[in-house]
Design an enzyme around this catalytic site. Structure first.
Site, short mmCIF file in Angstrom:
data_model
loop_
_atom_site.label_atom_id
_atom_site.label_comp_id
_atom_site.label_asym_id
_atom_site.label_seq_id
_atom_site.Cartn_x
_atom_site.Cartn_y
_atom_site.Cartn_z
N ASP A 47 40.26 41.20 52.57
CA ASP A 47 39.47 40.53 51.53
C ASP A 47 38.12 41.20 51.35
O ASP A 47 37.37 41.41 52.31
CB ASP A 47 39.29 39.06 51.90
CG ASP A 47 38.55 38.31 50.81
OD1 ASP A 47 39.11 38.15 49.72
OD2 ASP A 47 37.40 37.88 51.07
N ARG A 48 37.78 41.53 50.11
CA ARG A 48 36.55 42.25 49.82
C ARG A 48 35.32 41.37 50.00
O ARG A 48 34.32 41.79 50.57
CB ARG A 48 36.59 42.80 48.39
CG ARG A 48 37.44 44.05 48.22
CD ARG A 48 38.92 43.86 48.48
NE ARG A 48 39.52 42.87 47.58
CZ ARG A 48 40.69 42.27 47.79
NH1 ARG A 48 41.38 42.51 48.90
NH2 ARG A 48 41.18 41.40 46.92
N THR A 49 35.39 40.13 49.52
CA THR A 49 34.24 39.24 49.63
C THR A 49 33.91 38.93 51.09
O THR A 49 32.74 38.94 51.49
CB THR A 49 34.50 37.92 48.86
OG1 THR A 49 34.48 38.20 47.45
CG2 THR A 49 33.44 36.87 49.17
N CYS A 83 40.18 44.99 40.37
CA CYS A 83 39.51 44.09 41.31
C CYS A 83 38.02 44.37 41.17
O CYS A 83 37.57 45.47 41.52
CB CYS A 83 39.96 44.32 42.74
SG CYS A 83 38.94 43.48 43.97
N THR A 85 35.32 42.85 42.64
CA THR A 85 34.57 42.88 43.89
C THR A 85 34.75 44.22 44.60
O THR A 85 33.82 44.72 45.25
CB THR A 85 35.00 41.72 44.81
OG1 THR A 85 34.97 40.50 44.06
CG2 THR A 85 34.07 41.59 45.99
N THR A 125 33.48 36.23 42.02
CA THR A 125 33.53 35.87 43.43
C THR A 125 32.12 35.83 44.01
O THR A 125 31.18 36.42 43.48
CB THR A 125 34.36 36.88 44.25
OG1 THR A 125 33.67 38.15 44.22
CG2 THR A 125 35.76 37.03 43.70
N LYS A 165 44.69 32.60 42.96
CA LYS A 165 45.31 33.58 43.85
C LYS A 165 46.64 33.08 44.43
O LYS A 165 47.47 33.88 44.85
CB LYS A 165 44.35 33.95 45.00
CG LYS A 165 43.35 35.04 44.62
CD LYS A 165 42.54 35.48 45.80
CE LYS A 165 41.62 36.65 45.47
NZ LYS A 165 42.34 37.92 45.25
N CYS A 194 35.94 38.26 37.52
CA CYS A 194 36.91 38.35 38.61
C CYS A 194 38.26 38.47 37.95
O CYS A 194 38.57 37.72 37.01
CB CYS A 194 36.83 37.13 39.52
SG CYS A 194 38.20 37.03 40.71
#
Length: 241
Positions: A47-49, A83, A85, A125, A165, A194
């Site tokens: 997960d990027r966040t 994506c 983020t 996000t 998601k 997002c």
């Protein structure tokens, strides 16, 4: 025509929709008028966040670079990353992947400038908001940005992670409440910042003055690869439904 590579799976539903957008937006009268695409969907990328906020030590950059290099080996001319983020890592990705990467956030800011927009709301996000990803690009054009309050950002987080998601219908009243707060703060246009939020525009009538950043990426991808874009998609800011 040029070939497009896609670092996908971030998340899978957004990647699926990006492919659909490319096909829908291309001005094609036959199969051969469409662009060639190589999509590598790797949903196992961390997960990027979580990584940006320091909640996770799992580095998403490493597998993103691996996918980019595989796409390079396959002979693509450009890479798209549906994506937003993930664009927080753009400089590092671009330095390690030989193929030019289309910068969705830069393209979105440039598009808003061409439309004469001077203030935008950002729905994205927490990682994108925290890193000021859009704000850094918008300020170069003198475009100001407003973001949701802490309470409303938690709603956006929930819409993305708890609904979109996992393919659960979003609460559109909550979405409208976030939008309204941004309008009240002076936004002329609200950015769907997002790629999961793009699914809301796909499935629900939103009304005027929204810009889906993934649509900007799709149009730029089509143009760079040498195909035409349908007239219906020359103006991407939504109007009355």
């Amino acid at each position: 025509m040029k070939k497009l590579g896609v670092i996908g799976g971030l998340g899978p539903l957004a990647t699926e929709y990006f492919y659909s957008l490319i096909n829908k937006m291309t001005d094609a009268n036959r199969d051969q008028d469409h662009i060639e695409m190589m999509i590598y969907s790797k949903p196992s990328i961390p997960d990027r966040t979580g990584y940006i906020l320091g909640k996770s030590q799992e580095n998403p950059i490493i597998p993103m670079v691996e996918v980019g290099k595989i796409l390079d080996d396959l002979g693509v001319d450009y890479i798209a990353i549906p994506c937003i983020t993930g664009h927080n890592f753009y400089e590092e990705l671009a330095s390690k992947i030989p193929v030019p990467i289309i910068h969705m956030v830069k393209e979105t800011a440039a598009y808003l400038n061409r439309q004469g927009i001077r203030c935008v709301g950002i729905m994205a996000t927490e990682g994108t908001i925290y890193s000021k990803l859009f704000q850094k690009e918008l300020i170069q054009y003198g475009i100001s940005a407003v973001v949701p309050s802490k309470e409303k950002q938690e709603i956006v987080n929930s819409l993305i992670y708890d609904n979109l998601k996992v393919n659960i219908p979003p609460d559109m009243d909550k979405f409208a409440a976030v939008s309204e707060e941004l309008w009240q703060m002076g936004a002329e246009v609200n950015i769907l910042g997002c790629t999961e939020l793009s699914l809301i525009k796909r499935d629900y009538p939103l009304g005027p003055n929204y810009l889906d950043a993934m649509e900007v990426l799709a149009v730029k991808s089509i143009e760079l690869c040498g195909a035409g874009v349908k007239e219906d998609y020359k103006n991407l800011i939504s109007t009355e439904d």
